[in-house]
Design an enzyme around this catalytic site. Structure first.
Site, PDB file in Angstrom:
ATOM      1  N   PRO A  21      67.405  64.085  41.908  1.00 50.47           N
ATOM      2  CG  PRO A  21      65.474  62.495  41.867  1.00 50.47           C
ATOM      3  CD  PRO A  21      65.978  63.904  41.225  1.00 50.47           C
ATOM      4  CB  CYS A  22      72.030  62.239  44.260  1.00 48.05           C
ATOM      5  SG  CYS A  22      71.689  61.330  45.887  1.00 48.05           S
ATOM      6  CB  THR A  23      69.824  57.228  42.204  1.00 50.53           C
ATOM      7  OG1 THR A  23      68.987  57.463  43.161  1.00 50.53           O
ATOM      8  CG2 THR A  23      69.929  55.640  42.192  1.00 50.53           C
ATOM      9  CG  PHE A  83      75.022  61.864  39.115  1.00 53.58           C
ATOM     10  CD1 PHE A  83      75.476  61.759  37.726  1.00 53.58           C
ATOM     11  CD2 PHE A  83      73.765  62.663  39.316  1.00 53.58           C
ATOM     12  CE1 PHE A  83      74.537  62.112  36.969  1.00 53.58           C
ATOM     13  CE2 PHE A  83      72.969  63.157  38.433  1.00 53.58           C
ATOM     14  CZ  PHE A  83      73.342  62.927  36.977  1.00 53.58           C
TER      15      PHE A  83
END
Length: 390
Positions: A94-96, A98
């Site tokens: 999950p990219c949240t 970054f």
């Protein structure tokens, strides 16, 4: 019996990378209709709705659980695999932590988000499953100096495993995707040989660069991708309402809230550069779409360049519809997605554009010798020139 090479899919979501893996060598390469040498053997995610979408399109075992609570041994067992047998481990944690989205939150700005530890879980699965190679995808923000500690730890861990990780930020539009989406790909091989990223096939201008390569194919525009879907069928919740609905309707194609500043032709409502670029942003039909976001605010675009009318005949901007989002993400048009329109946008916005994923997977399969064809770094390495290795 499926003789294709098995893949472990982590953080699978609705399956963008999974489609890319299974179709990395389209069109079909043999009489049995095989589209590539790979098959997803097991997929996992904590989001049951996204995995429901995946199962609606793939016949694959799935595990719905936090990866931190999922032993690698369980993944191998679910896929019928032994240590060292997987051809690939794939996935995008999950990219949240970054992403620029939510960057106003202090813990994310200072890279203290606890979800950043999911990178370590990815390393853990690679360590314990020992695949022939891995592909990790994430937002460009992972490479920013703010997140240097996490990024360096990831790269160092993969180096210590002798996977010789290579990374590059790719622009989806450079590979024929009608979207100016930037993502970092990290690829490593168990044999320690260096992975070579394929060259882009398309060129055009964006807000960040204006040099166009005339030897390459022009970017695929939003109109080329979704223009034939007009007028289409209205979907629940697509029309903008509320405080900024009227202002959004007045924004021309390709413009955003800056239209309503003292420097442009709209109303003088907002201060210059007082909002995010995507606020009231409309697609430019003659350029690729901006990034399709997973969880946009109520007035965050991109919105379609054409307005619709409300019940009183007033023009209103509208959100993109599901068939349009599928096109912009280069998903198959018949791909089934579960949930509401906002659920589907979240799943697609979190996914890897299929055609971008295919380019990376195809290059890796060529370099590993599982596909026969031209060198992966050459512009003529098209799928029509590939064949499955015996």
């Amino acid at each position: 019996m499926d003789v294709r090479l098995p893949v472990i899919s982590l953080f699978s979501g609705a399956g963008g990378l999974d489609i890319a893996v299974e179709r990395c060598a389209e069109p079909p390469l043999d009489q049995d209709g095989r589209k590539g040498p790979l098959s997803v053997a097991v997929a996992t995610d904590y989001d049951e709705l996204a995995l429901s979408s995946l199962r609606a399109n793939f016949n694959v075992p799935t595990i719905t659980r936090d990866i931190r609570l999922t032993p690698t041994e369980e993944l191998l067992e679910a896929g019928g695999l032994s240590k060292g047998e997987p051809a690939l481990v794939i996935g995008g944690p999950p990219c949240t932590p970054f992403s620029k989205s939510g960057f106003w939150i202090e813990e994310k700005r200072e890279s203290r988000d606890p979800n950043a530890s999911l990178l370590d879980e990815y390393v853990r699965v690679v360590t314990e499953a020992q695949p022939e190679a891995f592909i990790l995808e994430n937002v460009q923000g992972l490479t920013y100096r703010t997140h240097a500690a996490q990024f360096d730890r990831l790269i160092s861990a993969m180096r210590d495993l002798n996977y010789n990780p290579q990374w590059k930020v790719l622009i989806a539009a450079d590979y024929g995707v009608p979207q100016l989406r930037r993502r970092v790909f990290i690829v490593g091989r168990r044999d320690g040989k260096k992975f070579r990223f394929p060259e882009g096939t398309h060129s055009g201008w964006s807000e960040r660069h204006s040099v166009v390569d005339p030897t390459k194919i022009p970017y695929v525009t939003a109109k080329e991708a979704i223009g034939d879907l007009l007028p289409g069928v209205l979907e629940p919740g697509e029309m903008l309402t509320g405080e900024f609905a009227e202002l959004a309707a007045e924004v021309p194609p390709g413009q955003n809230y800056l239209w309503h500043t003292d420097r442009y032709g709209g109303r003088n409502v907002f201060k210059w550069r007082s909002r995010y670029w995507t606020f009231l942003l409309k697609l430019d039909p003659d350029r690729p779409s901006t990034t399709l976001q997973a969880q946009p605010g109520p007035y965050v675009g991109p919105f379609h360049w054409e307005n619709v009318e409300d019940s009183d005949g007033n023009p209103r901007a509208r959100r993109l519809r599901v068939p349009e989002m599928l096109r912009l993400m280069t998903f198959p048009e018949d791909y089934k997605l579960e949930g509401s329109r906002s659920d589907i946008q979240r799943q697609l916005g979190n996914a890897v554009p299929v055609e971008l994923g295919k380019v990376v997977v195809r290059a890796l399969m060529l370099q590993l010798g599982h596909l026969a064809g031209p060198d992966a770094t050459r512009d003529d390495a098209g799928p029509e020139q590939l064949s499955l290795m015996p």
